[in-house]
Design a protein around this motif. Structure first.
Motif, mmCIF file in Angstrom:
data_model
loop_
_atom_site.group_PDB
_atom_site.id
_atom_site.type_symbol
_atom_site.label_atom_id
_atom_site.label_comp_id
_atom_site.label_asym_id
_atom_site.label_seq_id
_atom_site.Cartn_x
_atom_site.Cartn_y
_atom_site.Cartn_z
ATOM 1 N N PRO A 284 0.806 -1.231 0.000
ATOM 2 C CA PRO A 284 0.000 0.000 0.000
ATOM 3 C C PRO A 284 0.837 1.279 0.000
ATOM 4 C CG PRO A 284 -0.152 -1.148 2.126
ATOM 5 C CD PRO A 284 0.512 -2.076 1.176
ATOM 6 N N LEU A 285 2.043 1.228 0.563
ATOM 7 C CA LEU A 285 2.902 2.413 0.554
ATOM 8 C C LEU A 285 3.265 2.829 -0.869
ATOM 9 C CD1 LEU A 285 5.450 1.679 3.436
ATOM 10 C CD2 LEU A 285 3.677 3.444 3.414
ATOM 11 N N VAL A 286 3.421 1.825 -1.733
ATOM 12 C CA VAL A 286 3.838 2.114 -3.106
ATOM 13 C C VAL A 286 2.773 2.933 -3.826
ATOM 14 C CG1 VAL A 286 4.398 1.090 -5.349
ATOM 15 C CG2 VAL A 286 5.355 0.121 -3.250
ATOM 16 N N GLY A 287 1.502 2.531 -3.689
ATOM 17 C CA GLY A 287 0.426 3.286 -4.325
ATOM 18 C C GLY A 287 0.339 4.707 -3.802
ATOM 19 N N THR A 288 0.455 4.856 -2.486
ATOM 20 C CA THR A 288 0.368 6.178 -1.863
ATOM 21 C C THR A 288 1.478 7.099 -2.347
ATOM 22 O OG1 THR A 288 -0.655 5.269 0.133
ATOM 23 C CG2 THR A 288 0.417 7.415 0.334
ATOM 24 N N TYR A 289 2.714 6.566 -2.342
ATOM 25 C CA TYR A 289 3.847 7.434 -2.683
ATOM 26 C C TYR A 289 4.063 7.573 -4.181
ATOM 27 C CZ TYR A 289 4.988 8.472 2.064
ATOM 28 O OH TYR A 289 4.926 8.974 3.337
ATOM 29 N N ARG A 290 3.502 6.678 -4.991
ATOM 30 C CA ARG A 290 3.500 6.924 -6.438
ATOM 31 C C ARG A 290 2.654 8.157 -6.745
ATOM 32 N NH1 ARG A 290 5.869 3.311 -9.803
ATOM 33 N NH2 ARG A 290 5.916 1.100 -9.205
ATOM 34 N N ARG A 291 1.509 8.263 -6.048
ATOM 35 C CA ARG A 291 0.643 9.431 -6.252
ATOM 36 C C ARG A 291 1.356 10.702 -5.788
ATOM 37 N NH1 ARG A 291 -3.182 5.604 -4.602
ATOM 38 N NH2 ARG A 291 -3.089 6.280 -2.426
ATOM 39 N N LYS A 292 2.026 10.624 -4.641
ATOM 40 C CA LYS A 292 2.755 11.792 -4.144
ATOM 41 C C LYS A 292 3.868 12.184 -5.110
ATOM 42 C CE LYS A 292 2.005 10.862 0.811
ATOM 43 N NZ LYS A 292 1.363 12.140 1.231
ATOM 44 N N LEU A 293 4.536 11.189 -5.693
ATOM 45 C CA LEU A 293 5.593 11.470 -6.649
ATOM 46 C C LEU A 293 5.029 12.144 -7.889
ATOM 47 C CD1 LEU A 293 8.494 11.205 -7.739
ATOM 48 C CD2 LEU A 293 7.917 8.866 -8.452
ATOM 49 N N TYR A 294 3.903 11.630 -8.367
ATOM 50 C CA TYR A 294 3.277 12.207 -9.557
ATOM 51 C C TYR A 294 2.878 13.669 -9.284
ATOM 52 C CZ TYR A 294 0.031 12.828 -13.447
ATOM 53 O OH TYR A 294 -0.602 13.311 -14.565
ATOM 54 N N GLN A 295 2.310 13.912 -8.091
ATOM 55 C CA GLN A 295 1.908 15.280 -7.748
ATOM 56 C C GLN A 295 3.119 16.206 -7.675
ATOM 57 O OE1 GLN A 295 -0.140 14.594 -4.089
ATOM 58 N NE2 GLN A 295 -1.968 13.734 -5.072
ATOM 59 N N ALA A 296 4.230 15.698 -7.156
ATOM 60 C CA ALA A 296 5.431 16.518 -7.048
ATOM 61 C C ALA A 296 6.024 16.832 -8.410
ATOM 62 C CB ALA A 296 6.476 15.794 -6.190
ATOM 63 N N LEU A 297 5.871 15.887 -9.357
ATOM 64 C CA LEU A 297 6.433 16.087 -10.707
ATOM 65 C C LEU A 297 5.568 16.988 -11.568
ATOM 66 C CD1 LEU A 297 7.655 12.438 -11.451
ATOM 67 C CD2 LEU A 297 9.092 14.455 -11.086
ATOM 68 N N TYR A 298 4.263 16.863 -11.364
ATOM 69 C CA TYR A 298 3.347 17.557 -12.285
ATOM 70 C C TYR A 298 2.383 18.494 -11.559
ATOM 71 C CZ TYR A 298 5.122 13.778 -15.128
ATOM 72 O OH TYR A 298 5.952 12.896 -15.774
#
Length: 298
Positions: A284-298
């Motif tokens: 579950p951490l992967v899904g959460t932090y993939r979203r955070k990464l996407y938000q930080a990039l875009y």
């Protein structure tokens, strides 16, 4: 091993430049008794067995921290404590020296001193398994002590494969990838291919990150003192991965990416993605932090 070291216990520690700050920090939770000694000092040799016996008996009520005053690397510590004669004992509590004595003392007097600040841990409260004790030591960053405890436990339980996996994990955290791999490769097939074994092996790919890194406590202090210290934050993330604290590692990598995207040719983002791949999409951490990464990039 020094000539007067006779007792192995997770609550008896040789002081080094790498662990002294951590020991002072530990005094916020329980007393740390610093014993300043030298091999030529006869009263030191009389006192140490008494202190060691009490450290074992109090079973975590206090930590015995032994300072070899003949070690030139520790000269600054000896000077900071103002040591003028040997043996000298200081009790640190809440980060400060609060009591102590010089010269050999009878056990009864030392008990009176200790009992001002702690009590022996009753056996009914202290009967922790080797796994539990090792987990506590690992969490406290006392990896060498955890390794010694696991070695002893494996001598008594040579078919406890969970202990072997913990030992491999400790070796990985210490940067000894070769030993960690050898331990896992020596396990029976089912244990060698378990999820835990695969996780330890995958984590080894991060060992190169921390090859020259200070210990976890030092890095946490460095980042707290200077939040813009990119190298310290990156090393801290690596240490956290090796310790199995994946969420905090992700937080550190995400912060580093936001603060210093150019650090190491976008290394923070690449390492974060590598961590995602290691843990797998079902975590579950992967899904959460993939979203955070996407938000930080875009």
């Amino acid at each position: 091993m020094n000539p007067i070291q006779e007792v192995n216990s997770p609550y008896i520690v040789e002081v080094t430049l790498d662990n002294v700050r951590d020991l002072i920090q530990q005094s916020m939770e329980r007393p740390v008794v610093f014993d300043f000694w030298a091999d030529w000092c006869a009263p030191c040799k009389a006192l140490l067995p008494v202190l060691s016996k009490l450290a074992v008996e109090y079973n975590g009520g206090f930590i015995l921290a032994k300072v070899d005053t003949e070690d030139q690397a520790l000269a600054q510590i000896v000077m900071q404590f103002g040591i003028r004669s040997l043996p000298t004992v200081y009790v640190l509590h809440n980060g400060q020296p609060v009591d102590g004595f010089s010269g050999a003392q009878p056990e009864s007097e030392i008990r009176k001193l200790l009992n001002k600040y702690c009590q022996p841990v009753q056996e009914t409260e202290a009967e922790l398994s080797a796994k539990e004790q090792a987990e506590q030591l690992i969490e406290a960053g006392q990896l060498e002590q955890a390794k010694m405890l696991l070695n002893d436990a494996l001598g008594e339980s040579p078919e406890d494969y969970e202990l072997f996996l913990m030992q491999a994990n400790v070796c990985a955290q210490l940067g000894d990838a070769e030993s960690a791999k050898a331990i896992i490769n020596g396990l029976p097939h089912d244990h060698k291919n378990s999820a835990k074994a695969k996780e330890v092996l995958a984590r080894l790919s991060f060992s190169e990150i921390i090859k020259d890194a200070p210990d976890l406590a030092t890095l946490e202090a460095a980042v707290e003192e200077d939040g813009s210290h990119s190298q310290a934050r990156f090393w801290l993330a690596g240490r956290l991965v090796m310790a199995g604290n994946y969420e905090e590692a992700m937080k550190q990598l995400l912060t580093l990416m936001r603060q210093d995207r150019g650090y190491g040719d976008d290394t923070a983002r690449k390492t974060l993605v590598k961590l995602f791949d290691m843990l797998g999409n079902e975590n579950p951490l992967v899904g959460t932090y993939r979203r955070k990464l996407y938000q930080a990039l875009y």
